[in-house]
Design a protein around this motif. Structure first.
Motif, PDB file in Angstrom:
ATOM      1  N   GLY A 334       0.804  -1.217   0.000  1.00 58.49           N
ATOM      2  CA  GLY A 334       0.000   0.000   0.000  1.00 58.49           C
ATOM      3  C   GLY A 334       0.833   1.261   0.000  1.00 58.49           C
ATOM      4  O   GLY A 334       2.063   1.213  -0.081  1.00 58.49           O
ATOM      5  N   SER A 335       0.120   2.397   0.059  1.00 56.20           N
ATOM      6  CA  SER A 335       0.788   3.689  -0.001  1.00 56.20           C
ATOM      7  C   SER A 335       0.138   4.650   0.975  1.00 56.20           C
ATOM      8  O   SER A 335      -1.064   4.563   1.225  1.00 56.20           O
ATOM      9  CB  SER A 335       0.675   4.277  -1.407  1.00 56.20           C
ATOM     10  N   ILE A 336       0.951   5.529   1.544  1.00 56.58           N
ATOM     11  CA  ILE A 336       0.358   6.668   2.226  1.00 56.58           C
ATOM     12  C   ILE A 336       0.628   7.879   1.351  1.00 56.58           C
ATOM     13  O   ILE A 336       1.780   8.275   1.152  1.00 56.58           O
ATOM     14  CB  ILE A 336       0.922   6.832   3.647  1.00 56.58           C
ATOM     15  N   VAL A 337      -0.463   8.379   0.740  1.00 56.86           N
ATOM     16  CA  VAL A 337      -0.345   9.571  -0.081  1.00 56.86           C
ATOM     17  C   VAL A 337      -0.534  10.755   0.867  1.00 56.86           C
ATOM     18  O   VAL A 337      -1.651  11.044   1.303  1.00 56.86           O
ATOM     19  CB  VAL A 337      -1.399   9.586  -1.206  1.00 56.86           C
TER      20      VAL A 337
END
Lengths: 454, 454
Positions: A334-337
């Motif tokens: 996943g990603s933390i934008v």
């Protein structure tokens, strides 16, 4: 831009202009000097609703097999236009590929016009009706008359099966010239080309082999690359050539070889590809049209490693590129934008003092983004990006296009600064490209270092 | 697909085929029944390296002003090819637009060929040299000979200034036919077209006004839409027509009106647009080629509201679409791309029991994703997506294409289920489109409800 001087499309020279009567270029049938033309039929292309992507795909395939494309022509589905374009193209080229105008919901004027043009009558093709029944059987829907009519083909064409739909390809021969009609749906056209048309063309012309190897590079521009490999390029053996194919953030290098003996050409091509790769190792990321996210996927899957991202200016594009690939959940968590500084602090635990002291676009902050994301999302690697995409937000010290990228892994966190350019969309794209490449280089380096230790 | 029957490109009918001599279609000069052709020059299109996007852009502009495109032709920059294509097109159409082959790094055979074709000699244009000096002055770089040569133009053409580069547009007239040559860089070509070519064409042909209004819709297919508006469409007044322009996840509706009195046509067009919008209010999201993220941006900015996203199957695409827009940091704070269930738990605080009981693709989980993201990222609204993009991961109860979307806001959290389709890329794109639309509808509804209360 460097000219692709060795990939030029030959002209047919001082040929006669087209007239109303069919006549053909010089050259005996089955000799191998054919040119080709592509005719795309459909108002949606002329009114600008649809961009014609089929022609580029077909153009590449034909060029690569040594049948250069002389013209690409888009016309409406009016019978006068179809006849006129066919006459024109057949007067210049030995191979004419027609796409569009053959779907089940079309007026199907194309098929009727082709039948008439080739003095033919429409007959039911038993193989095609079988294909349609099989396709419809799978879907459990009764076959409509419209779909059944797809099996009607001109009696004097060779049917080329459509593995992905109901409208078949049709191969006509007329005085040594080949006309092939296919539906315009890209997925169906490609199936008919790969499975039927391309092998049949190669056999028809008994084409001498033309082989290609493509090297994918990133991180260096076309001119800088050309300066490095100039000497190697000028020493290329006869029958081998190099083409530069640039696009934003990358340059493809294509080596082409010709010759009677496929084995010898293939071997020589491998040697040349190795030589060229060795000249520019830091920029080669892959081969044969691989995207950089595909290479990263391979590297991580092979080694059972996982990755996450922390994105500011790329705004989720890296995550999106990775997750477009099927199976990406095996290595991507996943990603933390973190588009706002607040989210950088609350979700990525970037320290307020670092943000205040160095600004969001800094080695310090992007380093924290990467190392914290890796810890929080519990992955082997992470990559973080923070930059000024523009058009606003630039300062004299940090102009638009300034981008910091950090990669964090088992051996620590490393960050690097890039200067992209002035255009927001391109800056975001190039930043995502550079981030994926930094990740690739780091995973590779760690793997090599480990080999050295053990 | 519905045929755009009212937008058909007219055929020129039983005209003569092209011959070596120039001759022209019937119709006195300056009468308004011209057709046009587009010639794109460049090997990179024929070998499939570049997809020709210029022609679609030009085709739309010309069609919209009532000069339909009869043919689009791509050729190499060989002089024989250029001459032959020019002769062909000029024999069929009154307007011929040529792009490509005019950049500073080209061989510039195109310009020499055009000069010769129009019996012209190259002269320095003082305006163009002034433009080049201004552009180069800004960059503080000395002007090279190659760039200075861009100011050389055929003496008998009208120069059309290039606001975005050094190679100007060139307008030739020959026996009532117009040939316009422009550089192939899209950004430069568009500047020359909008600023010079299109107004000049309208003036030349004294074109009766053709006006357009475009309605953007999402959430309904073309056939379902057609059934709803059938009665309205069949009652359209003379000189007004409707075109359906579908693309994945949306359908554009374009109303076109013609007539001598611009004021009357414009007024009628407004009335028709209002009527049509009222027939399909739940699916209209905007007008005139707005994207759904642009509409959302406008809504949030006007009201001073903020939003965040929580994405599983869309993998960051919603975040990426929002942040492609300049100025998005005013209303967008970030995204948590929770591709793995673990990240859904650790970063979005989705409860393990909900995940286990209902699965990641469920109303319960997507609702938690949305409401938790909104709380964690401290925004007014949030939107969350969880689905099965494919090709793997489908089950009989939740086949590939099943997508849950939730929107959370001041009034609570609402989720909805969608069935997209079988293709991964399209599923991801359509899910992002539906999510942005759910957000839009919710923000609008909350605003209306508030107005009702006060």
């Amino acid at each position: 831009m460097r000219a692709q001087s060795k990939d030029k499309v030959p002209s047919t020279g001082n040929r006669q202009p087209a007239t109303g009567n069919l006549h053909f270029s010089t050259g005996t049938p089955h000799s191998f000097n054919p040119t080709s033309e592509i005719i795309t039929i459909g108002d949606e292309i002329l009114i600008g609703q649809t961009i014609d992507t089929n022609s580029a795909w077909i153009g590449e395939k034909l060029s690569l097999m040594g049948i250069p494309v002389l013209r690409i022509i888009s016309i409406s589905d009016h019978p006068d236009e179809i006849r006129s374009a066919l006459r024109d193209s057949m007067s210049r080229s030995r191979v004419v590929l027609v796409t569009g105008g053959l779907g089940p919901t079309n007026d199907d004027r194309t098929k009727a016009t082709l039948a008439e043009f080739f003095n033919s009558r429409l007959v039911v093709d038993p193989d095609v009706i079988g294909d349609i029944e099989k396709l419809w059987g799978r879907r459990n829907i009764p076959i409509s008359k419209v779909n059944r009519d797809q099996a009607l083909v001109p009696h004097n064409c060779t049917v080329i099966r459509n593995p992905n739909g109901t409208a078949p390809g049709m191969w006509f021969e007329s005085a040594g010239t080949i006309v092939i009609a296919m539906p315009g749906v890209p997925f169906e056209m490609k199936g008919i080309m790969d499975g039927g048309v391309l092998p049949k063309l190669a056999a028809f012309f008994n084409a001498p082999p033309v082989l290609h190897k493509t090297i994918m590079t990133t991180g260096i521009g076309e001119s800088a690359m050309a300066a490095i490999i100039e000497k190697w390029e000028s020493a290329l053996p006869e029958n081998f050539s190099l083409a530069y194919l640039p696009s934003p953030g990358m340059v493809k290098l294509r080596i082409t070889g010709r010759g009677e003996d496929t084995g010898i050409v293939r071997e020589k091509l491998e040697t040349l590809t190795d030589q060229l790769s060795t000249l520019i190792p830091e920029w080669v990321y892959g081969y044969e049209d691989q995207s950089i996210e595909e290479v990263v996927a391979e590297l991580l899957t092979q080694r059972g490693l996982t990755v996450c991202t922390a994105e500011s200016c790329t705004g989720g594009l890296i995550a999106s590129r990775i997750t477009q690939l099927p199976g990406s959940s095996a290595y991507y968590k996943g990603s933390i934008v973190a588009y706002s500084n607040e989210v950088k602090q609350t979700q990525l635990e970037v320290s307020a003092s670092q943000l205040q002291r160095f600004g969001a676009v800094s080695s310090e902050v992007v380093g924290e983004m990467a190392s914290h994301a890796r810890r929080l999302l519990k992955t082997d690697y992470s990559v973080a990006v923070s930059g000024i995409a523009g058009p606003d937000g630039g300062t004299p010290e940090k102009p638009v296009g300034t981008v910091w990228i950090a990669v964090s892994g088992p051996g620590g966190t490393v960050s690097e600064r890039f200067f992209m350019g002035e255009h927001r969309g391109r800056n975001i794209l190039k930043a995502s490209q550079s981030a994926l490449n930094m990740l690739r280089l780091r995973v590779l380096k760690d793997a090599t270092d480990r080999e050295k230790i053990f």
